[in-house]
Design a protein around this motif. Sequence first.
Motif, short mmCIF file in Angstrom:
data_model
loop_
_atom_site.label_atom_id
_atom_site.label_comp_id
_atom_site.label_asym_id
_atom_site.label_seq_id
_atom_site.Cartn_x
_atom_site.Cartn_y
_atom_site.Cartn_z
N VAL B 317 10.73 -24.86 -65.12
CA VAL B 317 10.64 -23.78 -66.10
C VAL B 317 10.27 -24.41 -67.44
N ARG B 318 9.25 -23.85 -68.06
CA ARG B 318 8.84 -24.33 -69.37
C ARG B 318 9.42 -23.39 -70.41
N ILE B 319 10.22 -23.94 -71.31
CA ILE B 319 10.82 -23.13 -72.38
C ILE B 319 10.02 -23.42 -73.63
N GLN B 325 7.32 -21.60 -89.14
CA GLN B 325 6.22 -22.40 -89.69
C GLN B 325 5.03 -22.50 -88.74
N GLY B 326 5.16 -21.91 -87.55
CA GLY B 326 4.07 -21.97 -86.61
C GLY B 326 4.15 -23.18 -85.69
N ASP B 327 5.25 -23.95 -85.76
CA ASP B 327 5.39 -25.08 -84.84
C ASP B 327 5.76 -24.57 -83.46
N MET B 328 5.33 -25.30 -82.46
CA MET B 328 5.70 -24.98 -81.08
C MET B 328 6.77 -25.96 -80.65
N LEU B 329 7.86 -25.44 -80.12
CA LEU B 329 8.89 -26.30 -79.55
C LEU B 329 8.84 -26.05 -78.05
N GLU B 330 8.57 -27.07 -77.28
CA GLU B 330 8.33 -26.83 -75.87
C GLU B 330 8.99 -27.91 -75.06
N ARG B 331 9.60 -27.53 -73.97
CA ARG B 331 10.13 -28.53 -73.06
C ARG B 331 10.16 -27.96 -71.65
N VAL B 332 9.97 -28.85 -70.69
CA VAL B 332 9.97 -28.43 -69.28
C VAL B 332 11.26 -28.90 -68.64
N TRP B 333 11.91 -28.00 -67.96
CA TRP B 333 13.14 -28.34 -67.24
C TRP B 333 12.87 -28.20 -65.76
N ARG B 334 13.41 -29.14 -65.02
CA ARG B 334 13.35 -28.99 -63.57
C ARG B 334 14.50 -28.10 -63.12
N THR B 335 14.27 -27.29 -62.13
CA THR B 335 15.38 -26.57 -61.52
C THR B 335 15.34 -26.89 -60.05
#
Lengths: 239, 590
Positions: B317-319, B325-335
């Motif tokens: 799942v990618r959160i 400010q228009g920044d993207m905070l993104e991280r991928v979690w395994r499930t």
Amino acid sequence: MSTQTDPDASQQRRLSRARAALKGVEARIGAPRPATDRPVLPLAPELAPLLPEGLGRGQVVSVTGATSLMLALASAASAAGSWTAAIGMPTVGVVAAARRGIALERFALIPHPGAQAAQAVGACVDGMDVVLLGERLALSDADRRRLAARAKERGGVIIAAGEWPGAHVTLTVERSSWDGLGAGDGRLIERDLTVAVGGRRQGAVRRVRLALDAAPGLRFARTGARIDVDRVNVDGEVA
Amino acid sequence: MSEMVSRRAAGDGARRADARAGSVSPARSGPVATVRRAVLWVPDWPVVAAMSDAGIGADTPAAVLHGRGMMAVSAAARTAGVRRGMRKRLAQRACPDLVILPHDEGRDSRVFETVAAAAEDVVSGVEISRPGLLMIPADGAARFHGSEESLAEALVNSVAELAGCECAVGAADGLLAAILAARASELVPPGTSRDYLADAPVGVLPLAAMERRQREQVEDLVGVLVRLGLTSLSDFTALPAGDVLARFGPVGRWAHRIGRGEDVRPPVLRRSEEDIAVRYDFEEPAQRVEQLALVAGHVAQQLDAALLEAGVRCGRVRISATTEQGDMLERVWRTDVGSRSGAFSRHMTDRVRWQLEGWLSGTSTGPEPAPLTSLGLTAEDVVPLGSEQAYLWGGVSGADSRAQRTLERVQSLLGPDAVLAVREQGGRSPRDRVLSLPWGQEAMPARRIEHPWPGRIPDPAPATVLPLPEPLQVLDAGGAPVRIDRRLAMSAPPTWVRLQVDPRDERAAAARRHPSSGHVGHGEGGPTWGLAQPVEAWAGPWPVAERWWSPDASRRACLQIALRRPDGSPGQAVLASFTAGEWVLEAVYD
């Protein structure tokens, strides 16, 4: 003849009386659970003299003076499928861990937990079976007590380097001598550890001598090695 | 993509099995029904993919280098005189501005997904034969679009618009004819493929081989055919099939059938699975964790419902969250895929909350914490329910998933780089033999352990390996530093060793102030040395000279030293190395 059998018979009688009395006490107070009831994690056979009752779940073992002893304690459990985390040990030798039998795919390193050491260790105690703790972690005594209680509840084992107040088992390496080096020749091959075993329920301090890194093939390969082969088999309680 | 690869491998296996069956019973030579197909070909795909990945404009001369020669050349570079197979030096002489890009098969396939997606916008099923080449059964699609011309036009337009690259489309009966037609942007009328192929040289046969090893075999075959004087396909296909099999084996048989315009297997189509995504836009930028936790739960439930409705589960799942400010905070979690359905939303809620807490408290790395404007969850690695891969023995182990979750929790607490997964790799010094990566990240190709690594420090491995070597003093009997010359001769046997001690130690600090401590003249900033410890035994020096050809070259001599404590009992054993006139402590055998 009769003078010889009489003391035997009286001894038998006294023994049976004592057994009956003991049984009565056990019935009144409740029999102690045998030590084997407690769930234990697997332990490498060469470390059995250190912990004759095995590496009990929910225990805190503090080890002073030898990182390799910590790795050896965790190795058999890790090889049998347990998860291991090493927290606050930035210098741990990963190759040494693998050689001791720790499965690296189930081994996580958290080298610098910083100020959040208590939370990180707590999370690991919750989810991992064996947690190795380094010496310089920001843990107060209250944190340590809380972690020990958590380990007891979850059934994990904490193996901590350095002092841990209230540890179940305290292993202190008093003497470690290496064999195999000469004056510019040879190489490190085998070492002897003398470990003082103490702790909360251990009674008097025992001293146990054990050989680590003893590769059986190597001992005979080196000519002129001054190693007594029998010594490995001897349980070797020095004191 | 793994699905695609496996399907291609399966198709290849089928082809090989087909060829093998042919070799056993040549009588069973009936071809599968020849399929009318359209082929979409992107010229010079490896270089197009590399350029789009590196963000280089299409008019820049660029080439992909693989092995010793150029593997693919962009149009601009070709105009400048760079050719396929040219050596790097020759190519740079022909075109000094040439941008040379590394070869990466994974990137080629990955970037080609966008082209495949663009083609799937026009037709319903495509087969990716290899990165750069797509195959489409033409009959149905052409009927839908009116004619093959309009199908080709729609494909070219869609790929240009959605994937941003030029492509060529051709249609014909049979594999080889369709590929040739695509390269010439032609539509070969039905039933005329054999005539179309008759004049082609035998050198076109490798174009129909999709796998590298097979292509090499076919290239060898083409070499033999040319030396035998069979230069055109009609010459080759005029030979009796049995003789071709007897002389050239399964490869010859395959080439014979392909050359006659037949198919060896029907196209294997893939169906596109769309990523399932849900998104929540905050009416007012949200910063408080409680507020976010509610939304996280809501979004996770939505994603769970969407997955259930589609009848699928996801492996990752990618959160992603957007800040003010228009920044993207993104991280991928395994499930873990298999185990839970109802629990999924609760677990995802936890993860979203951990991640957001980490960001907002500023403990984990990432852009400046700021109020969030939107939050999105995307399910990746989507698989149909019931087709998840469990362990070989039994299901997903509870302890394993618990430990994984624990480590993800710690990662959210301390930052993703704070939890390391370690692997052993090849190398000489104990430090080089460890590869550590953030937990959950894919491992880079490590140095091979099986290689001999001459000069490696012998086992047992030290239990304490210093991440950075520390200075150390190795002294001879008179207290002068021991030196090792270029021929590995030591100036004197080592007799004393001084290790560094913690400068906060009061006794060490007091000893440091004493004139006899050896600190005089070093100023305040130097290391604090402990007491000199006598050497019990030592071995070495062992020379290690590594990577002399590269800037990180190192040349050292290593020494194993066992020390003695002041009271006469044996002390610790250390691994010291001498490099550039200085002794350093590499590891401690403790």
